[in-house]
Design an enzyme around this catalytic site. Structure first.
Site, PDB file in Angstrom:
ATOM      1  N   LYS A  84       0.826  -1.215   0.000  1.00 53.22           N
ATOM      2  CA  LYS A  84       0.000   0.000   0.000  1.00 53.22           C
ATOM      3  C   LYS A  84       0.866   1.273   0.000  1.00 53.22           C
ATOM      4  O   LYS A  84       2.072   1.199   0.041  1.00 53.22           O
ATOM      5  CB  LYS A  84      -0.966  -0.043   1.184  1.00 53.22           C
ATOM      6  CG  LYS A  84      -1.907  -1.263   1.140  1.00 53.22           C
ATOM      7  CD  LYS A  84      -2.941  -1.202   0.026  1.00 53.22           C
ATOM      8  CE  LYS A  84      -3.529  -2.542  -0.362  1.00 53.22           C
ATOM      9  NZ  LYS A  84      -4.492  -3.141   0.533  1.00 53.22           N
TER      10      LYS A  84
HETATM   11  C1  PLP Z   1      -5.561  -4.273   0.751  1.00 53.03           C
HETATM   12  C2  PLP Z   1      -7.021  -3.993   0.757  1.00 53.03           C
HETATM   13  C3  PLP Z   1      -7.822  -4.277   1.870  1.00 53.03           C
HETATM   14  C4  PLP Z   1      -7.317  -5.023   3.050  1.00 53.03           C
HETATM   15  O1  PLP Z   1      -6.258  -4.431   3.673  1.00 53.03           O
HETATM   16  P1  PLP Z   1      -5.439  -5.236   4.775  1.00 53.03           P
HETATM   17  O2  PLP Z   1      -4.696  -4.175   5.513  1.00 53.03           O
HETATM   18  O3  PLP Z   1      -4.529  -6.172   4.043  1.00 53.03           O
HETATM   19  O4  PLP Z   1      -6.417  -5.941   5.623  1.00 53.03           O
HETATM   20  C5  PLP Z   1      -9.148  -3.903   1.825  1.00 53.03           C
HETATM   21  N1  PLP Z   1      -9.680  -3.306   0.758  1.00 53.03           N
HETATM   22  C6  PLP Z   1      -8.943  -3.035  -0.347  1.00 53.03           C
HETATM   23  C7  PLP Z   1      -9.596  -2.357  -1.494  1.00 53.03           C
HETATM   24  C8  PLP Z   1      -7.601  -3.392  -0.378  1.00 53.03           C
HETATM   25  O5  PLP Z   1      -6.875  -3.164  -1.480  1.00 53.03           O
END
Ligand code: PLP
Length: 409
Positions: A209
């Protein structure tokens, strides 16, 4: 870059690594998709955190929450151990449960929908737009009924959903709005930052991210009652700030007021986030730059490039997702994925739409053809590396590999 255009297609194809040619990058230099930048400041902070021996939730998690709330211009930010946890707690703190319906998009990661399911509610999908890849506001209203409690928007790739019509629908039907901002830390819409549209905003600091803590997430809200509910639900359902229990303020009893969850963010992780957040703009600048380079370089290839950001919005440039023109190319998306992998360039697919996965098909009876825009994207989309950690050479390799592969048409 344009010189290969007049060669015979057999010659061009024979150059591809997937056909036995020399890959753009060497095997031991494989470009891992989404590999984040990690800098000395966070390495040092993690070491200090470990030396302090306070590695659980404590002062650093608290600091990260304060910094994040300030950055997002929110009253409250609660650090948790994933965005999935943030979404789950948001559902529960909103009073969403069995018998309720929550509207969301099929063009998202499974965690969005799983969070709805874990609250006991039923997910209801509304197709996305082919250009923005975000939920189509004009299709939301027909899915609303007496059981609908919330709209869970996902700002796909960092492009804000069209919040004006969505908020006006939510208002007229008295629905909660929850924002999945996993891609959208830096995004803005009509002068407002993400997390400021819904009752709650959820962020991810997963390794791929925009800012990372390894695993981690954050919930933001302006509602004090919701914020304290989230704190309690996210830490065993204990009524007091449990991390203070063993501090030098003296021992405090806690009371369990709910069968809660173990979703708190430890200081070891917050130690990374504190420093990543300081560089959020610098990282955004770099992704913005790479996005521009790709758009210029790929303009003549048989693919639909990501649309420019809408006026008066800020895109977070989390994902760069061209859509392969499979008719023109004469190859499907998976072939492109494999060809890029053979060039030792890692890729991703965001996403195979939710309703195409077996669990949801079986559980909710969703069928092929039901959300045609999401399917159309899901068959054509490919995510190219856009991490701010990419060097100019890395970006050049992605361009050479993708251009080489896409020039076979
Ligand atoms: C990565 C992601 C999540 C989940 O995030 P985590 O921190 O891995 O639980 C939820 N929604 C979207 C759109 C994502 O890309």
């Amino acid at each position: 870059m344009k010189c290969a255009g007049n060669k015979k297609s057999m010659n061009k194809r024979s150059l591809l690594a997937i056909d036995g040619g020399k890959p753009v990058r060497s095997k031991n230099d494989f470009m891992v998709f989404g590999s984040p930048p990690i800098e000395e400041a966070e390495i040092e902070e993690v070491v200090q955190c470990m030396r302090s021996r306070w590695i659980g939730t404590g002062p650093r998690a608290h600091q990260f929450e304060e910094d994040f709330a300030l950055y997002k211009e929110k009253r409250f930010a609660i650090a948790v151990n994933s965005c999935t946890a943030a979404l789950h707690l948001s559902m529960l703190a909103s009073g969403i449960g069995p018998g309720d319906e929550v509207i969301t998009t099929p063009m998202t990661f499974c965690a969005t929908v799983n969070a709805i399911i874990h609250s006991g509610a039923t997910p209801v999908l509304v197709d996305c737009d082919r250009t923005t890849m975000n939920i189509s506001p004009e299709q939301i209203e027909e899915k609303i009924n007496g059981r609908t409690k919330a709209i869970l928007v996902v700002h796909f790739a960092g492009r804000c959903c069209d919040m004006d019509p969505i908020l006006s629908i939510a208002k007229s039907y008295n629905l909660m709005v929850i924002e999945d901002c996993a891609h959208a830390v830096e995004s803005e819409y009509h002068g407002k930052k993400t997390g400021n549209f819904g009752d709650l905003g959820c962020f991810s600091f997963y390794v791929t991210k925009n800012i990372v803590t390894g695993e981690g997430g954050m919930v933001v809200t302006d509602d004090e009652r919701i914020a304290s509910k989230i704190k309690v639900l996210g830490l065993h359902g204990m009524s007091k700030d449990a991390w203070k229990r063993f501090s030098d303020d003296g021992y405090k009893h806690y009371e369990v007021v709910f069968a809660g969850f173990k979703y708190n963010m430890p200081d070891l992780q917050a130690a990374i986030g504190i420093h990543q957040l300081k560089r959020v703009e610098r990282y955004w600048q770099r992704r913005h730059e790479i996005w521009g380079i790709y758009n210029r370089e790929f303009a003549s290839l048989p693919c639909v490039l990501p649309a420019d950001p809408e006026p008066d919005t800020r895109h977070a440039y989390h994902l760069y997702t061209p859509l392969i023109d499979i008719e023109k190319l004469g190859k499907n998306r998976d072939w492109v994925l494999n060809a890029l992998t053979a060039e030792n360039v890692g890729t991703g697919v965001h996403y195979i739409p939710i309703h195409r996965h077996p669990y949801y098909r079986k559980t909710f009876g969703w069928r092929k053809g039901q959300f045609p825009n999401a399917e159309w994207i899901g068959e054509r989309t490919i995510s190219l590396p856009i991490s701010p950690a990419l060097s100019d050479n890395d970006v050049d390799d992605v361009m050479r590999a993708f251009t080489k592969i896409m020039r076979i048409a």
